[in-house]
Enzyme design. Sequence first.
Site, PDB file in Angstrom:
ATOM      1  N   ASP A  94      10.912  79.850   2.229  1.00  0.00           N
ATOM      2  CA  ASP A  94      12.190  80.342   2.729  1.00  0.00           C
ATOM      3  C   ASP A  94      13.095  80.542   1.518  1.00  0.00           C
ATOM      4  O   ASP A  94      12.982  79.836   0.520  1.00  0.00           O
ATOM      5  CB  ASP A  94      12.788  79.323   3.715  1.00  0.00           C
ATOM      6  N   ASP A 267       8.557  77.690  12.824  1.00  0.00           N
ATOM      7  CA  ASP A 267       8.617  76.497  11.983  1.00  0.00           C
ATOM      8  C   ASP A 267       9.730  75.633  12.518  1.00  0.00           C
ATOM      9  O   ASP A 267      10.650  76.140  13.172  1.00  0.00           O
ATOM     10  CB  ASP A 267       8.935  76.865  10.517  1.00  0.00           C
ATOM     11  N   CYS A 310      -3.836  58.284  17.679  1.00  0.00           N
ATOM     12  CA  CYS A 310      -4.180  57.921  19.063  1.00  0.00           C
ATOM     13  C   CYS A 310      -5.593  57.362  19.179  1.00  0.00           C
ATOM     14  O   CYS A 310      -5.878  56.574  20.073  1.00  0.00           O
ATOM     15  CB  CYS A 310      -3.998  59.133  19.980  1.00  0.00           C
ATOM     16  N   HIS A 336       0.610  62.147  14.487  1.00  0.00           N
ATOM     17  CA  HIS A 336       0.550  62.410  15.929  1.00  0.00           C
ATOM     18  C   HIS A 336       1.417  63.612  16.314  1.00  0.00           C
ATOM     19  O   HIS A 336       0.966  64.516  17.015  1.00  0.00           O
ATOM     20  CB  HIS A 336       0.981  61.187  16.740  1.00  0.00           C
TER      21      HIS A 336
HETATM   22 ZN    ZN Z   1      -1.978  61.468  18.978  1.00  0.00          ZN
END
Ligand code: ZN
Length: 384
Positions: A94, A267, A310, A336
């Site tokens: 950018d 974004d 996870c 995550h």
């Molecule tokens: Zn996850």
Amino acid sequence: MKGGFSFQLLKETEGNGRLGSISTPHGSFSTPVFMPVGSQGSVKALAPADLKEIGTEILLCNAYHLYLRPGTEVVREAGGLGRFMGWDGPILTDSGGFQILSLCTLREVEPDGVRFRSHLDGSLHFLTPEKVIRIQEELGADIMMVLDDPAPYPISYKEAKVAAELTTNWAKRAKEAKSEDGAALFGIVQGGVYSELRRQSAHELTEIGFDGYAIGGLSVGEQKESTFEMVELTVSMLPKDSPRYLMGMGTPEDILKGVRMGVDMFDCVLPTRFARTGVLFTSFGKLNIKNARYIKDKGPLDPQCGCYTCRHFSRAYLRHLFLSRELLAYRLNAIHNLFYYQSLMKDIRRALSEDRMDQFSHEFFSQRVGGDEDSQQEGGEILC
Ligand SMILES: [Zn+2]
């Protein structure tokens, strides 16, 4: 660098979005795409290997930040930004128009460029459209953005008009300054929330001709309805055979809406910023890991998620890490949240290719009903 920049429109469905493919000197990726933000040459708390594993294909870095620190010469000497930061994929930089507006105590827009004080040490700088191209070429970006004059909100019609016209003028100069074998260059449509100005800006930029077009200056305080009215209008003015990039906007809901309006690139700092405040995106809404209900919860953040976090850690452990301010919390949360975003994009692309965007949208929104946990309170104002 090998190869050049190209965009291929693979499929278009009226009112449902489109599938495409972008090739750059550092590799190809499918669109719609989400670009994690690594303003200073780093996606906060994550290494390039983490980003690859998450499914990241292109990163966004920021010319303003890197120009101020460590300086373009340091990056150029290191062999370019990709080599400097250990990322071998495509990079979009950018220009910094928005950062100069939002971070600097002094900002004076002149016909020739913008004068500002560094938010780091107060030093004075003057950036012109030409200089910003030179900076991005020295950084070795695959996709560069023109220097623009983003309008703050609220802004009068007259002021928004002046800013949009200056953006066009600077865009023209940026294109002329770009070297022949340089990276792709995207123009940025401005015009605030004024339809007429958006139309004019889009028209003038497409007349000049760019490799792609960004929709800038949105999500700065206006009503969401106005935002998407402007997105829809701008997209309708842009050529079909070029990529469209909605700058800095990206709740999962925004992305889904944007995709259906024909946006190809997104974004947002949201997934990494939220990760640092303990707010996690899940298939049933946002989850706040600080919540006492997770103190002994042995389950993963999201049973439907296949990310490293996870697969290996419980909510109870992640809560403990976060409350203990262990650095690992930021990394696991960021893994995550970005995995969630990249999986969402994959699911969207699959739904587009199988002509079931209506069904996908319906399922997406119905799973979230009443699912969010006080993330606004914890995350504060969302600034992408
Ligand atoms: Zn996850």
